[in-house]
Design an enzyme around this catalytic site. Structure first.
Site, PDB file in Angstrom:
ATOM      1  N   ARG A   1       6.904  48.882  18.188  1.00 25.47           N
ATOM      2  CA  ARG A   1       8.126  48.410  18.845  1.00 25.47           C
ATOM      3  C   ARG A   1       9.292  48.608  17.875  1.00 25.47           C
ATOM      4  NH1 ARG A   1       8.268  42.114  20.689  1.00 25.47           N
ATOM      5  NH2 ARG A   1       8.301  41.771  18.445  1.00 25.47           N
TER       6      ARG A   1
ATOM      7  N   LYS B   1      22.726  34.465  13.371  1.00 24.87           N
ATOM      8  CA  LYS B   1      22.119  33.466  12.472  1.00 24.87           C
ATOM      9  C   LYS B   1      22.733  33.587  11.076  1.00 24.87           C
ATOM     10  CE  LYS B   1      19.343  31.402  15.317  1.00 24.87           C
ATOM     11  NZ  LYS B   1      19.763  30.098  15.822  1.00 24.87           N
TER      12      LYS B   1
ATOM     13  N   ILE C   1      -0.401  45.607  22.186  1.00 25.57           N
ATOM     14  CA  ILE C   1      -0.211  45.417  20.739  1.00 25.57           C
ATOM     15  C   ILE C   1       0.660  46.562  20.240  1.00 25.57           C
ATOM     16  CG2 ILE C   1      -1.381  45.405  18.494  1.00 25.57           C
ATOM     17  CD1 ILE C   1      -3.618  43.808  19.766  1.00 25.57           C
TER      18      ILE C   1
ATOM     19  N   SER D   1      16.718  31.325  10.826  1.00 24.11           N
ATOM     20  CA  SER D   1      15.526  32.144  11.070  1.00 24.11           C
ATOM     21  C   SER D   1      15.219  33.017   9.868  1.00 24.11           C
ATOM     22  CB  SER D   1      15.816  33.012  12.295  1.00 24.11           C
ATOM     23  OG  SER D   1      14.928  34.095  12.351  1.00 24.11           O
TER      24      SER D   1
ATOM     25  N   TYR E   1      21.316  39.121  17.599  1.00 18.90           N
ATOM     26  CA  TYR E   1      20.803  37.742  17.503  1.00 18.90           C
ATOM     27  C   TYR E   1      20.701  37.316  16.035  1.00 18.90           C
ATOM     28  CZ  TYR E   1      17.169  34.303  16.726  1.00 18.90           C
ATOM     29  OH  TYR E   1      16.465  33.241  16.238  1.00 18.90           O
TER      30      TYR E   1
ATOM     31  N   ASN F   1      28.818  32.800  22.426  1.00 20.10           N
ATOM     32  CA  ASN F   1      28.033  31.584  22.675  1.00 20.10           C
ATOM     33  C   ASN F   1      27.542  30.954  21.367  1.00 20.10           C
ATOM     34  OD1 ASN F   1      26.642  29.843  24.723  1.00 20.10           O
ATOM     35  ND2 ASN F   1      24.875  30.526  23.532  1.00 20.10           N
TER      36      ASN F   1
ATOM     37  N   LYS G   1      18.783  33.364  22.302  1.00 18.78           N
ATOM     38  CA  LYS G   1      17.801  33.765  21.289  1.00 18.78           C
ATOM     39  C   LYS G   1      16.980  35.009  21.618  1.00 18.78           C
ATOM     40  CE  LYS G   1      14.096  30.874  23.031  1.00 18.78           C
ATOM     41  NZ  LYS G   1      13.033  29.938  22.769  1.00 18.78           N
TER      42      LYS G   1
ATOM     43  N   PHE H   1       9.955  30.564  10.275  1.00 13.94           N
ATOM     44  CA  PHE H   1       9.153  31.772  10.442  1.00 13.94           C
ATOM     45  C   PHE H   1       8.776  31.853  11.944  1.00 13.94           C
ATOM     46  CE2 PHE H   1       9.021  33.975   6.398  1.00 13.94           C
ATOM     47  CZ  PHE H   1       9.916  33.159   5.731  1.00 13.94           C
TER      48      PHE H   1
ATOM     49  N   ALA I   1      21.379  24.757  19.997  1.00 13.47           N
ATOM     50  CA  ALA I   1      21.945  25.466  21.150  1.00 13.47           C
ATOM     51  C   ALA I   1      22.374  26.877  20.759  1.00 13.47           C
ATOM     52  CB  ALA I   1      23.144  24.693  21.689  1.00 13.47           C
TER      53      ALA I   1
ATOM     54  N   GLY J   1      12.345  48.161  15.580  1.00 15.19           N
ATOM     55  CA  GLY J   1      12.910  47.014  14.865  1.00 15.19           C
ATOM     56  C   GLY J   1      11.866  46.092  14.251  1.00 15.19           C
TER      57      GLY J   1
ATOM     58  N   SER K   1      16.440  26.076  29.657  1.00 18.16           N
ATOM     59  CA  SER K   1      15.561  24.896  29.584  1.00 18.16           C
ATOM     60  C   SER K   1      15.548  24.231  30.951  1.00 18.16           C
ATOM     61  CB  SER K   1      16.079  23.921  28.520  1.00 18.16           C
ATOM     62  OG  SER K   1      17.403  23.539  28.816  1.00 18.16           O
TER      63      SER K   1
HETATM   64  N1  UDP Z   1       3.657  41.695  19.361  1.00 18.43           N
HETATM   65  C1  UDP Z   1       2.769  42.490  20.089  1.00 18.43           C
HETATM   66  N2  UDP Z   1       2.803  42.412  21.453  1.00 18.43           N
HETATM   67  C2  UDP Z   1       3.663  41.603  22.128  1.00 18.43           C
HETATM   68  C3  UDP Z   1       4.552  40.792  21.378  1.00 18.43           C
HETATM   69  C4  UDP Z   1       4.520  40.889  20.009  1.00 18.43           C
HETATM   70  O1  UDP Z   1       1.981  43.250  19.522  1.00 18.43           O
HETATM   71  O2  UDP Z   1       3.648  41.600  23.370  1.00 18.43           O
HETATM   72  C5  UDP Z   1       3.624  41.751  17.892  1.00 18.43           C
HETATM   73  C6  UDP Z   1       4.917  42.241  17.277  1.00 18.43           C
HETATM   74  O3  UDP Z   1       4.878  43.644  17.121  1.00 18.43           O
HETATM   75  C7  UDP Z   1       4.948  41.510  15.941  1.00 18.43           C
HETATM   76  C8  UDP Z   1       4.185  40.208  16.213  1.00 18.43           C
HETATM   77  O4  UDP Z   1       3.471  40.421  17.413  1.00 18.43           O
HETATM   78  O5  UDP Z   1       4.226  42.238  14.995  1.00 18.43           O
HETATM   79  C9  UDP Z   1       5.115  39.020  16.390  1.00 18.43           C
HETATM   80  O6  UDP Z   1       6.091  39.355  17.346  1.00 18.43           O
HETATM   81  P1  UDP Z   1       7.121  38.272  17.905  1.00 18.43           P
HETATM   82  O7  UDP Z   1       8.044  38.994  18.853  1.00 18.43           O
HETATM   83  O8  UDP Z   1       6.369  37.102  18.439  1.00 18.43           O
HETATM   84  O9  UDP Z   1       7.891  37.775  16.614  1.00 18.43           O
HETATM   85  P2  UDP Z   1       8.830  38.566  15.556  1.00 18.43           P
HETATM   86  O10 UDP Z   1       8.665  40.039  15.793  1.00 18.43           O
HETATM   87  O11 UDP Z   1      10.191  38.082  15.856  1.00 18.43           O
HETATM   88  O12 UDP Z   1       8.337  38.153  14.236  1.00 18.43           O
END
Ligand code: UDP
Length: 335
Positions: free
Chosen positions: A294, A153, A216, A124, A149, A99, A84, A177, A81, A296, A36
């Protein structure tokens, strides 16, 4: 009515500080500035006309934390704190556990020693993993999280429940969310370090020309347009939920309370819907390409937030487009 806000200069923390000040609370911020910036403190003052007390140190420094409790008459704490970054947490598990867990435990030790109750924890929806049914309510089973991470939580929630039961304390676990947006003033918002991982900061930086195009992560998910679905909740709405949860704990008659709330809009939006909403809200086109999934990522997560509405009198009020407009204003401010 002094409230300790740990991580109070961070993204959700700073918005919550503003709402607490607007609701007549005095705020004491402890933030080590690891994720921050100090100018946020001045901007909080510009927005509210009030100056919170501020201590820049790491919560693992117990003696400094003790001095803060000595100097103030703390009635409760809103705890933000924590580290993340999901990806980083996989590479640095010890740093994340140390931490996120020790800083929490140190504050709880002070609560115990000084007989303070009223603790709000920033949790979360990742604690649910890929839930079996939508929308997700608070009774959905918790699943083993994908990331360190998210594990911090889940562990923090367990620590807090045990603490509340053993010491007769009142705690509230707020499961967010996907928080998005910035304050309507455009003076506080999210400050991603380096290349953003989250969708909305990446979209915003693409609009600003900082990133060439949005990637995407997959369009072959079992959703109507093939891109994953999330529940994007406006950060100011989210901040207001903390004030409501705190007021409820303070007025709670029983000695022990463990409140758990999902904080979301109740509505899911796909990645492509977010891109289109941003374009409509700002008039700026977002170039994008479809890439592989991506690791996970889950297909879908959106909240049933009825419990928060019923018990806190809180609900999300801001549309996706309105929230995205504020994000764009903030991006232009920090550029
Ligand atoms: N996402 C994406 N491109 C990016 C970042 C995120 O397509 O550069 C997609 C990601 O695959 C997910 C959605 O956006 O389906 C939300 O991702 P974010 O990382 O914001 O949140 P989280 O995955 O933790 O819900």
């Amino acid at each position: 009515m002094q409230i300790l806000v740990t991580g109070g200069l961070g993204y959700i923390g700073s918005h919550t500080v503003v709402e607490l000040l607007n609701n007549g609370f005095e705020v004491v911020i402890v933030d080590d500035l690891s994720n921050s910036e100090k100018f946020i403190l001045n901007n909080i003052e510009e927005i509210t006309g009030k100056k919170p007390a501020f201590y820049p140190f790491d919560l693992k420094r117990k003696e400094l934390l003790s001095q803060v409790f000595e100097a103030h008459n703390i009635l409760g704490c809103v705890n933000f704190a924590a580290f993340k970054a999901v990806g980083e947490s996989q590479e640095k598990p010890l740093e994340y556990y140390e931490n996120n867990l020790f800083s929490l435990i140190n504050v709880l030790q002070e609560f115990k020693a000084r007989n303070i109750s009223n603790f709000i924890f920033s949790s979360s929806c990742t604690v649910y993993g890929q839930a079996d049914k939508m929308p997700i309510d608070e009774n959905a089973p918790l699943k083993t999280p994908e990331s360190v991470y998210a594990k911090t939580k889940q562990m923090s929630e367990e620590i807090l429940k045990d603490f509340a039961l053993a010491n007769r304390k009142k705690i509230s676990l707020l499961r967010y969310f996907n928080p998005i947006g910035a304050h309507p003033s455009g003076k506080i918002g999210e400050l991603p370090i380096g290349v953003p991982n989250n969708l909305v900061p990446y979209v915003t930086q693409t609009a600003a020309g900082i990133r060439e195009k949005l990637k995407i992560w997959g369009n072959d998910y079992p959703t109507p347009d093939g891109t994953p679905i999330r529940d994007y909740i406006y950060v100011v709405d989210l901040a207001k939920a903390h004030v409501a949860a705190l007021k409820k704990l303070i007025s709670e008659k029983s000695e022990t309370a463990i409140d758990i709330y999902n904080l979301g809009t109740g509505k899911g939006s796909s990645v492509l819907e977010v891109v289109r909403a941003f374009e409509t809200a700002t008039g700026v086109k977002i170039p994008y390409e479809i890439c592989d999934r991506r690791a996970g990522d889950i297909t879908m997560a959106y909240a049933n937030a009825d419990k928060a509405e019923k018990e806190l009198g809180w609900k999300s009020e801001t549309t996706l487009e309105e929230a995205l407009k504020t994000t764009w204003k903030w991006q232009k401010y920090i550029k």
